[in-house]
Design a protein around this motif. Structure first.
Motif, PDB file in Angstrom:
ATOM      1  N   LEU A 292       4.611 -42.177 -56.838  1.00 12.37           N
ATOM      2  CA  LEU A 292       3.324 -42.222 -57.536  1.00 12.37           C
ATOM      3  C   LEU A 292       2.420 -41.083 -57.087  1.00 12.37           C
ATOM      4  CD1 LEU A 292       2.691 -46.073 -57.358  1.00 12.37           C
ATOM      5  CD2 LEU A 292       2.954 -44.747 -59.474  1.00 12.37           C
ATOM      6  N   LEU A 293       2.400 -40.830 -55.792  1.00  9.79           N
ATOM      7  CA  LEU A 293       1.556 -39.754 -55.261  1.00  9.79           C
ATOM      8  C   LEU A 293       2.048 -38.386 -55.726  1.00  9.79           C
ATOM      9  CD1 LEU A 293       1.006 -41.184 -51.690  1.00  9.79           C
ATOM     10  CD2 LEU A 293      -0.815 -40.660 -53.313  1.00  9.79           C
ATOM     11  N   ALA A 294       3.378 -38.216 -55.764  1.00 11.88           N
ATOM     12  CA  ALA A 294       3.926 -36.947 -56.257  1.00 11.88           C
ATOM     13  C   ALA A 294       3.528 -36.723 -57.712  1.00 11.88           C
ATOM     14  CB  ALA A 294       5.445 -36.944 -56.108  1.00 11.88           C
ATOM     15  N   GLY A 295       3.561 -37.786 -58.507  1.00 16.96           N
ATOM     16  CA  GLY A 295       3.162 -37.678 -59.903  1.00 16.96           C
ATOM     17  C   GLY A 295       1.696 -37.347 -60.065  1.00 16.96           C
ATOM     18  N   ALA A 296       0.883 -37.727 -59.069  1.00 15.84           N
ATOM     19  CA  ALA A 296      -0.548 -37.431 -59.102  1.00 15.84           C
ATOM     20  C   ALA A 296      -0.872 -36.071 -58.486  1.00 15.84           C
ATOM     21  CB  ALA A 296      -1.324 -38.522 -58.372  1.00 15.84           C
ATOM     22  N   GLY A 297       0.172 -35.316 -58.114  1.00 13.02           N
ATOM     23  CA  GLY A 297      -0.039 -33.958 -57.626  1.00 13.02           C
ATOM     24  C   GLY A 297      -0.064 -33.811 -56.115  1.00 13.02           C
ATOM     25  N   PHE A 298       0.424 -34.828 -55.362  1.00 13.10           N
ATOM     26  CA  PHE A 298       0.387 -34.765 -53.902  1.00 13.10           C
ATOM     27  C   PHE A 298       1.771 -34.416 -53.362  1.00 13.10           C
ATOM     28  CE2 PHE A 298      -3.289 -37.251 -54.973  1.00 13.10           C
ATOM     29  CZ  PHE A 298      -4.246 -36.865 -54.043  1.00 13.10           C
ATOM     30  N   SER A 299       1.852 -33.275 -52.698  1.00  9.52           N
ATOM     31  CA  SER A 299       3.104 -32.896 -52.048  1.00  9.52           C
ATOM     32  C   SER A 299       3.376 -33.836 -50.878  1.00  9.52           C
ATOM     33  CB  SER A 299       3.019 -31.453 -51.548  1.00  9.52           C
ATOM     34  OG  SER A 299       2.034 -31.358 -50.521  1.00  9.52           O
ATOM     35  N   VAL A 300       4.590 -33.765 -50.333  1.00 10.07           N
ATOM     36  CA  VAL A 300       4.942 -34.605 -49.185  1.00 10.07           C
ATOM     37  C   VAL A 300       3.982 -34.333 -48.028  1.00 10.07           C
ATOM     38  CG1 VAL A 300       6.711 -35.086 -47.450  1.00 10.07           C
ATOM     39  CG2 VAL A 300       7.369 -34.783 -49.850  1.00 10.07           C
ATOM     40  N   GLU A 301       3.639 -33.059 -47.835  1.00 12.20           N
ATOM     41  CA  GLU A 301       2.720 -32.702 -46.749  1.00 12.20           C
ATOM     42  C   GLU A 301       1.338 -33.320 -46.973  1.00 12.20           C
ATOM     43  OE1 GLU A 301       0.413 -28.802 -44.904  1.00 12.20           O
ATOM     44  OE2 GLU A 301       1.732 -28.592 -46.653  1.00 12.20           O
ATOM     45  N   MET A 302       0.815 -33.222 -48.200  1.00 16.01           N
ATOM     46  CA  MET A 302      -0.520 -33.759 -48.490  1.00 16.01           C
ATOM     47  C   MET A 302      -0.549 -35.277 -48.383  1.00 16.01           C
ATOM     48  SD  MET A 302      -2.355 -31.572 -51.507  1.00 16.01           S
ATOM     49  CE  MET A 302      -1.037 -31.687 -52.697  1.00 16.01           C
ATOM     50  N   GLN A 303       0.573 -35.938 -48.650  1.00 18.95           N
ATOM     51  CA  GLN A 303       0.609 -37.399 -48.586  1.00 18.95           C
ATOM     52  C   GLN A 303       0.348 -37.915 -47.177  1.00 18.95           C
ATOM     53  OE1 GLN A 303       4.120 -39.108 -50.377  1.00 18.95           O
ATOM     54  NE2 GLN A 303       4.020 -37.741 -52.160  1.00 18.95           N
ATOM     55  N   GLY A 304       0.639 -37.098 -46.175  1.00 20.11           N
ATOM     56  CA  GLY A 304       0.420 -37.513 -44.790  1.00 20.11           C
ATOM     57  C   GLY A 304      -0.816 -36.930 -44.152  1.00 20.11           C
ATOM     58  N   ARG A 305      -1.622 -36.237 -44.957  1.00 19.33           N
ATOM     59  CA  ARG A 305      -2.830 -35.595 -44.438  1.00 19.33           C
ATOM     60  C   ARG A 305      -4.008 -36.564 -44.558  1.00 19.33           C
ATOM     61  NH1 ARG A 305      -3.985 -30.125 -47.405  1.00 19.33           N
ATOM     62  NH2 ARG A 305      -1.940 -29.700 -46.483  1.00 19.33           N
ATOM     63  N   PRO A 306      -4.914 -36.637 -43.571  1.00 21.45           N
ATOM     64  CA  PRO A 306      -6.076 -37.523 -43.706  1.00 21.45           C
ATOM     65  C   PRO A 306      -6.873 -37.201 -44.968  1.00 21.45           C
ATOM     66  CG  PRO A 306      -5.895 -36.727 -41.464  1.00 21.45           C
ATOM     67  CD  PRO A 306      -4.885 -35.960 -42.261  1.00 21.45           C
ATOM     68  N   VAL A 307      -7.357 -38.230 -45.631  1.00 22.07           N
ATOM     69  CA  VAL A 307      -8.116 -38.057 -46.869  1.00 22.07           C
ATOM     70  C   VAL A 307      -9.317 -37.139 -46.650  1.00 22.07           C
ATOM     71  CG1 VAL A 307      -9.572 -39.282 -48.540  1.00 22.07           C
ATOM     72  CG2 VAL A 307      -7.349 -40.233 -47.892  1.00 22.07           C
ATOM     73  N   GLY A 308      -9.922 -37.214 -45.469  1.00 21.35           N
ATOM     74  CA  GLY A 308     -11.080 -36.392 -45.175  1.00 21.35           C
ATOM     75  C   GLY A 308     -10.804 -34.900 -45.214  1.00 21.35           C
ATOM     76  N   LEU A 309      -9.527 -34.501 -45.113  1.00 18.03           N
ATOM     77  CA  LEU A 309      -9.168 -33.087 -45.138  1.00 18.03           C
ATOM     78  C   LEU A 309      -8.778 -32.604 -46.532  1.00 18.03           C
ATOM     79  CD1 LEU A 309      -7.078 -32.760 -41.839  1.00 18.03           C
ATOM     80  CD2 LEU A 309      -9.512 -32.299 -42.210  1.00 18.03           C
ATOM     81  N   LEU A 310      -8.758 -33.514 -47.516  1.00 17.80           N
ATOM     82  CA  LEU A 310      -8.395 -33.130 -48.879  1.00 17.80           C
ATOM     83  C   LEU A 310      -9.578 -32.468 -49.575  1.00 17.80           C
ATOM     84  CD1 LEU A 310      -6.478 -36.345 -50.062  1.00 17.80           C
ATOM     85  CD2 LEU A 310      -5.507 -34.257 -49.085  1.00 17.80           C
ATOM     86  N   SER A 311      -9.272 -31.683 -50.602  1.00 20.88           N
ATOM     87  CA  SER A 311     -10.339 -31.097 -51.411  1.00 20.88           C
ATOM     88  C   SER A 311     -10.978 -32.167 -52.277  1.00 20.88           C
ATOM     89  CB  SER A 311      -9.766 -29.993 -52.304  1.00 20.88           C
ATOM     90  OG  SER A 311      -8.948 -30.561 -53.332  1.00 20.88           O
ATOM     91  N   GLY A 312     -12.136 -31.852 -52.847  1.00 23.31           N
ATOM     92  CA  GLY A 312     -12.795 -32.805 -53.734  1.00 23.31           C
ATOM     93  C   GLY A 312     -11.923 -33.180 -54.918  1.00 23.31           C
ATOM     94  N   GLY A 313     -11.223 -32.192 -55.490  1.00 18.69           N
ATOM     95  CA  GLY A 313     -10.352 -32.477 -56.623  1.00 18.69           C
ATOM     96  C   GLY A 313      -9.190 -33.389 -56.248  1.00 18.69           C
ATOM     97  N   GLN A 314      -8.610 -33.179 -55.068  1.00 22.72           N
ATOM     98  CA  GLN A 314      -7.509 -34.025 -54.613  1.00 22.72           C
ATOM     99  C   GLN A 314      -7.985 -35.453 -54.358  1.00 22.72           C
ATOM    100  OE1 GLN A 314      -6.465 -31.583 -51.281  1.00 22.72           O
ATOM    101  NE2 GLN A 314      -4.974 -30.363 -52.425  1.00 22.72           N
ATOM    102  N   LYS A 315      -9.170 -35.589 -53.755  1.00 18.16           N
ATOM    103  CA  LYS A 315      -9.719 -36.928 -53.541  1.00 18.16           C
ATOM    104  C   LYS A 315      -9.958 -37.645 -54.873  1.00 18.16           C
ATOM    105  CE  LYS A 315     -12.195 -35.997 -49.197  1.00 18.16           C
ATOM    106  NZ  LYS A 315     -13.527 -35.937 -48.560  1.00 18.16           N
ATOM    107  N   ALA A 316     -10.481 -36.895 -55.848  1.00 17.51           N
ATOM    108  CA  ALA A 316     -10.751 -37.499 -57.156  1.00 17.51           C
ATOM    109  C   ALA A 316      -9.470 -38.003 -57.797  1.00 17.51           C
ATOM    110  CB  ALA A 316     -11.442 -36.487 -58.057  1.00 17.51           C
TER     111      ALA A 316
END
Length: 506
Positions: A397-421
């Protein structure tokens, strides 16, 4: 005469952001820079200022040209300064001593209220902080203005104020701005650059007309590509037939002809260029579990008040029904967010005077601050801890929403505004609601994401009530219009009168 010339410019980070970009910036240009989140808009602006070295190509500027660059975020330490101090800080020390009046003139120009000028930026809203960033760029009176997402965090009144201010600038001052606000781009630009990894497209048109021209050009390119590939395939078929005949007959002439046909096919295939395919930042999908109830929420003259009990407005009797997509309109401070929170509390089970949700209501709630997401949690943890989907399904589901394997394990606070949205939208989908309550849902979404959300809300026949400063989004989604006016909630036929009022009050 060009003030800035960009020739064959390219920037490659982990992947190419753009390549072979040619752009001449002349007096009077108002250029809208359009691309998906993370596709190089901010990088291009920083190349123009000289803060980023391009991978290839060159930028030349007219002698003595000064460039003012508004970045998206406050510089460290700036939040401690008052509004006026922050603007004054953008001048040289010599100018601060002898020309401090420049700060006051700029504050007047941008119509900053006196009451805000001596308040620290940290105590101001994101919208006023954005105005402060614009003021810091303007105060030094540069020859060229670069504005990076200037409408972020601005309500309709401040957007109208910004549009008006841009209209008062000297007509020959070039302005280059990146934005995802389609109505804003239409209002203030006369050229549009669609930034792409290859073959960026420039049109001497504001956004909507440029987008139509781009879609037409892409469609024509796709037709040419299909025609060329069909012609190449036919040549290869002819070559294959002649080759068989030549082998069976022993004809050297047919063998030569076969090679010629193959060579022609190869030249066509090498020259054929497929139409641009935008690499999606991730799909946005919503769900609608439905309900047998026709009326989802009944409002019986519910009072909406400030925390200290001051009445903001009363709702009168209203009904939210299946299929309603209601936009809540009102000037800043009239109580939109208070009403949304009050409605959410009532749906979540709290007793709120005059608000009666149907028992079958399942709420999907999203606010502009994405407060339902924990900065310390990861995207993967967010999904598996909230929903019974299992590890592999969560990753899919996360991959389909544009999250790579690396981003899936990154704290939400480190994501960009677009990724959080986009993570917030995935959480909304998995909640599987039958009623959406959305406060500024397009904040941080690029144009692709905004259009996807528009399609989902309408295609799913989702029932929703939302607040938005995005005029294009309001026009595309809403089928009912509630306006807070004179301490009453009234229904109006459309949003245009309110948009005009917001512009006049700015």
């Amino acid at each position: 005469m060009s003030l800035i010339n960009i020739r064959a410019l390219g920037v490659t980070l982990s992947t190419p952001l753009f390549a072979n970009l040619n752009l001449a910036i002349a007096a009077g240009d108002r250029i809208g820079l359009v691309a998906a989140n993370g596709r190089g808009k901010s990088t291009l602006l920083r190349c123009i200022t000289g803060d980023v070295e391009p991978t290839s190509g060159e930028i030349t500027r007219a002698r003595g040209l000064t460039v003012g660059h508004m970045e998206q975020n406050l510089a460290p330490g700036l939040e401690k300064l008052t509004f006026r101090e922050a603007v004054l800080d953008a001048l040289s020390l010599e100018q601060q001593d002898s020309e401090s009046w420049r700060a006051d003139v700029t504050l007047e120009e941008l119509e900053v209220p006196e009451a805000l000028r001596e308040r620290p930026l940290a105590a101001l809203s994101g919208g006023w902080q954005r105005i402060a960033l614009i003021a810091r760029v303007r105060v030094s009176e540069p020859d060229v203005l670069l504005l990076d997402e200037p409408t972020n965090h601005l309500d309709l009144e401040k957007i109208a104020r910004l549009e008006s201010w841009l209209g008062t600038l000297p007509r020959d001052m070039p302005v280059i701005l990146s934005s995802h606000d389609r109505a804003f781009l239409d209002a203030v630009t006369n050229r549009t650059l669609f930034l792409r990894p290859e073959r960026s497209q420039l049109f001497a048109l504001p956004y909507s007309r440029a987008r139509a021209a781009l879609d037409e050009a892409d469609a024509a390119e796709e037709r040419r590509f299909e025609k060329d590939m069909k012609a190449a395939a036919q040549l290869r078929q002819q070559a294959a037939k002649l080759n068989n005949i030549g082998i069976n007959s022993g004809s050297d002439l047919l063998v030569v002809k076969t090679k010629q046909l193959k060579a022609r096919a190869e030249r066509i295939e090498d020259a054929a260029r497929p139409a641009h395919q935008e690499n999606s930042a991730g799909a946005i999908r919503l769900a609608n579990r439905g309900t047998h109830a026709k009326v989802l929420v009944t409002l019986e003259d519910s009072p909406v008040e400030t925390p200290d009990g001051t009445l903001l407005f009363r709702t009168a009797q209203k009904f939210i029904c299946q299929g309603d997509r209601i936009v809540l309109l009102g000037l800043n401070g009239t109580g939109k967010t208070r009403f949304v929170l009050r409605l959410r509390e009532a749906i979540d089970g709290a007793a709120r005077e005059g608000i009666k949700p149907t028992p079958s209501l399942v709420l999907g709630y999203g606010d502009q601050a994405l407060s339902d997401l924990s900065d310390t949690e990861t995207p993967h943890g967010t999904i598996i801890h909230r929903f019974d989907v299992g590890d592999q399904r969560a990753r899919s589901l996360l991959a389909g929403a544009g999250f790579s394997v690396e981003m899936q394990g990154r704290p939400v606070g480190l994501l960009s505004g677009g990724q959080k949205a986009r993570l917030g939208m995935l959480v909304l989908r998995l909640t599987n609601p039958n009623f959406y309550l959305l406060d500024e849902p397009t904040n941080h979404l690029d144009i692709e994401g905004q259009e996807a959300l528009e399609r989902e809300l309408t295609a799913q026949q989702a029932s929703c009530l939302f607040v938005s400063h995005d005029r294009a989004f309001v026009r595309a989604v809403a089928n009912r219009f509630w306006l807070i006016e004179k301490r009453r909630l009234i229904e109006v036929d459309g949003p245009e009168d309110f948009f005009e009022e917001a512009a006049l009050s700015a």
